[in-house]
Each structure stands twice: as C-alpha cells, then as structure tokens.
Enzyme design. Structure first.
Site: not given
Ligand SMILES: NC(=O)c1ccc[n+]([C@@H]2O[C@H](COP(=O)([O-])OP(=O)(O)OC[C@H]3O[C@@H](n4cnc5c(N)ncnc54)[C@H](O)[C@@H]3O)[C@@H](O)[C@H]2O)c1
Length: 320
Positions: A32, A159, A200, A215, A280
């Site tokens: 979305n 979360y 990062i 930080i 935080r």
């Molecule tokens: N980045 C990290 O360090 C990390 C660590 C652990 C887990 N994760 C998990 O990996 C996944 C991807 O994370 P990311 O870092 O790429 O985050 P991100 O926010 O870049 O990507 C999430 C994507 O989901 C889409 N989205 C959010 N809500 C939505 C909804 N209701 N319907 C449709 N699309 C929706 C957003 O537009 C976005 O493109 C997530 O599930 C996150 O919890 C990420």
C-alpha cells in the site's frame, strides 16, 4: 513460477523482488506504499504486477490471490518501526497481526505451496540477556550465549508482540507449509534513511550531508547487523528448505551503536559530532542471535562482514 511478495516496495521486499525477478520468477507485489516506494522497483516495474492494496482489506486480498494463484508467498508487509509502535500500538495489531492473518488464510485457501514470513529476531527474544542475567559478559561470550530459536519469546514492544503473534497463527494451522525467518537488524541499499528505523542508513545519510546523527542513551545498545543481500539469499533458500519452523537470520556478531557510528565516521570521513538523547522505550540493550539452525537447515552463511556491508550501503546512499 508465480511468487507473491507483500511489502515488495519496501526495503527488504524490493531487494527480494529484484533478485527473484532476475532469477526468472513471475512477480506479483502487494503493497500500500505506506513506507515503501515504487522507485525501489524502478528497474523491474514494467515487468512485474503491482497491486496497490492494504493487507488489512481481507476481501481484496482474497481477490488478488484468486486472480493470480501464486505458488509461493513471501510475506513482508508490516508496520516495521519499534518506536512508531509504542506511539500507535493498536495500528500494529491491525496491520501486523490481522493483516498477516488475511495473508495466511488466503495462502491456505488458495493452496500456496509455502509461505515465508519475515519475523523479527531482534524483538522476539526481548531483553533475553537481561533476564538470563548474562548481560555483563564479554562481547565474545555474548555472541556465544546468543538465543537459539527454542527460547521462550519475550518481546517488549507492541511491534515485537504483534510480529510474534503471527508465529502462533502459523504454528496453529496444519494445512500450509511455512518458514518464519527471524532477522537481526537488516541494513543496506533501499533502506529509507529518513525513516524511523535503520540506524546505519540514517547515520550514513546524515554524515554524508554533514549533519549530526542522534545517539540514544550511551550508544551501548548492541545489535546483530545483517546485510540485506544475505537476508534475500536466506529467503530464497527458505523457499526450498525447511518446514514449519522458525529460523534466526543474522551474523551472530554484536556491534554497539557507538561502534557503528565510529566505523561510519571513518568510512565517510565525517568530521562532525553526534547529538545525545535519552534511551527510547521499547529498545532492548543487547540483541545477538544464534544462527546454527540457519546454517544446518538452510545452508545459510552470511557473505558480508560489517565493513563490506557498510561500504556498499554508503555507496548506494551517495548515489541516491
Ligand atoms: N529491517 C529490519 O531490520 C527488520 C528486522 C526484522 C524484521 N523485519 C521485517 O521485515 C519486513 C520488511 O521490513 P522492511 O525493513 O523492509 O520495512 P519497510 O517498511 O521498508 O517495508 C514494509 C513494506 O510493507 C508495506 N506495508 C506496510 N503496511 C502495509 C499494509 N497494511 N498493506 C500493504 N503493504 C503494507 C510498506 O509500504 C513497505 O513497502 C517487515 O515485516 C519487518 O517487520 C525487518
């Protein structure tokens, strides 16, 4: 082969979509665009199907599954910031839990062969080192004592709780083959440097613009950083290997925020200082993950050490 990726316009999802497209798969993305960007998919956008849809919309999600009948689903769509979730806990339950339920139910109903879920290893084990009373060990020992997958979950942020509850949904059904990859702190190209998460990218962009990074606390929070290409390769391996289990994906190496700051400062040649703010809520002190299971089951071996990953991330941010 048809692959559906939720959250495919986001940081990890777009890296995964590009890789899978280059491997010859037919890609359907459901996103979305709440935190993702179509720009992330610039090079493949004319050759994939993009559905601008919210995973909360159960009816629309079922229609999309009915229309495309994907064989594999990579489920990444989520509200992915810990600090945002503290301010908006209800929204996390709605998007991360109810939205995931829609994706899992649709995958079951339309006989998806396997769903690969992006879980959060960084939050799942909560303040593991603190409640195990092992926080005052040397870095080497902290890495050796890192939690394995069978340890009891203990997330402390909305979360983390919403992400962990999805694992219960997966565990409690018996028709769908699934893998939940529990990531450490993922970083690399396409991570939004202006977002709420991703120290990062945020630090690098600030330093490249000669602005001061923030930080929180004393900078001693330790995290297990993993480069996004390694996470993409874990996802692709999980498509073929492993059944109905959770698997940590990280480096089993801990770095403090201050250490990351210093490494970036050197690599970017930033001459400024940082701004100090209080800790935080929702941040755990130490998060490092044991990755033996990933090695054994997925044959997973991270290819990037922190320095190589940081260099690639900085190069990307200089050009974008
Ligand atoms: N980045 C990290 O360090 C990390 C660590 C652990 C887990 N994760 C998990 O990996 C996944 C991807 O994370 P990311 O870092 O790429 O985050 P991100 O926010 O870049 O990507 C999430 C994507 O989901 C889409 N989205 C959010 N809500 C939505 C909804 N209701 N319907 C449709 N699309 C929706 C957003 O537009 C976005 O493109 C997530 O599930 C996150 O919890 C990420």
């Amino acid at each position: 082969m048809k692959i559906l990726i939720t959250g495919g316009a986001g940081f990890i999802g777009s890296n995964l979509a590009i890789k899978l497209y280059n491997l010859g798969y037919e890609i359907i993305i459901v996103d979305n665009l709440s935190t993702g960007f179509l720009n992330n998919l610039e090079n493949i956008k004319n050759n994939i199907i993009f559905e601008n849809e919210d995973i909360i919309n159960r009816e629309k999600i079922f229609k999309i599954f009915e229309k495309y009948k994907p064989e594999y689903v990579f489920h990444l769509a989520a509200q992915s910031s810990v600090s945002f979730s503290i301010k908006n806990p209800d929204l996390d339950m709605k998007i991360n839990y109810e939205g995931s339920k829609n994706i899992i139910d649709a995958s079951t109903f339309f006989n998806v062969k396997k769903i690969i879920y992006s879980g959060s290893g960084g939050t799942y084990y909560g303040d593991y080192y603190k409640y195990k009373n092992i926080i005052n060990n040397s870095r080497f020992n902290l890495e050796k004592l890192a939690p394995k997958e069978f340890n009891k979950k203990n997330p402390i942020s909305p979360y983390g709780i919403s992400k962990a509850k999805v694992l219960e949904l997966l565990k409690n059904q018996n028709k769908l083959n699934w893998i939940a990859l529990m990531y450490g702190n993922v970083y690399g190209p396409m991570q939004n440097p202006y977002g709420e998460a991703g120290v990062i990218s945020i630090f690098s962009k600030k330093m490249l613009l000669n602005k001061k990074p923030i930080i929180y606390g004393d900078g001693e929070c330790i995290r297990d950083y993993i480069f996004v290409e390694d996470v993409v390769s874990a996802n692709i391996k999980a498509q073929e290997k492993g059944n109905n289990e959770i698997i940590n994906i990280a480096n089993n190496k801990g770095y403090s925020t201050l250490e990351i700051y210093k490494m970036l400062k050197n690599l970017i040649n930033y001459k400024g200082e940082f701004i100090k703010k209080p800790y935080r809520d929702g941040d755990v002190l130490v998060s490092i993950l044991n990755i033996e299971k990933a090695k054994n089951i997925l044959n997973f071996e991270p290819k990037y050490n922190i320095k190589n990953g940081l260099i690639k991330t900085i190069e990307y941010l200089k050009d974008n």
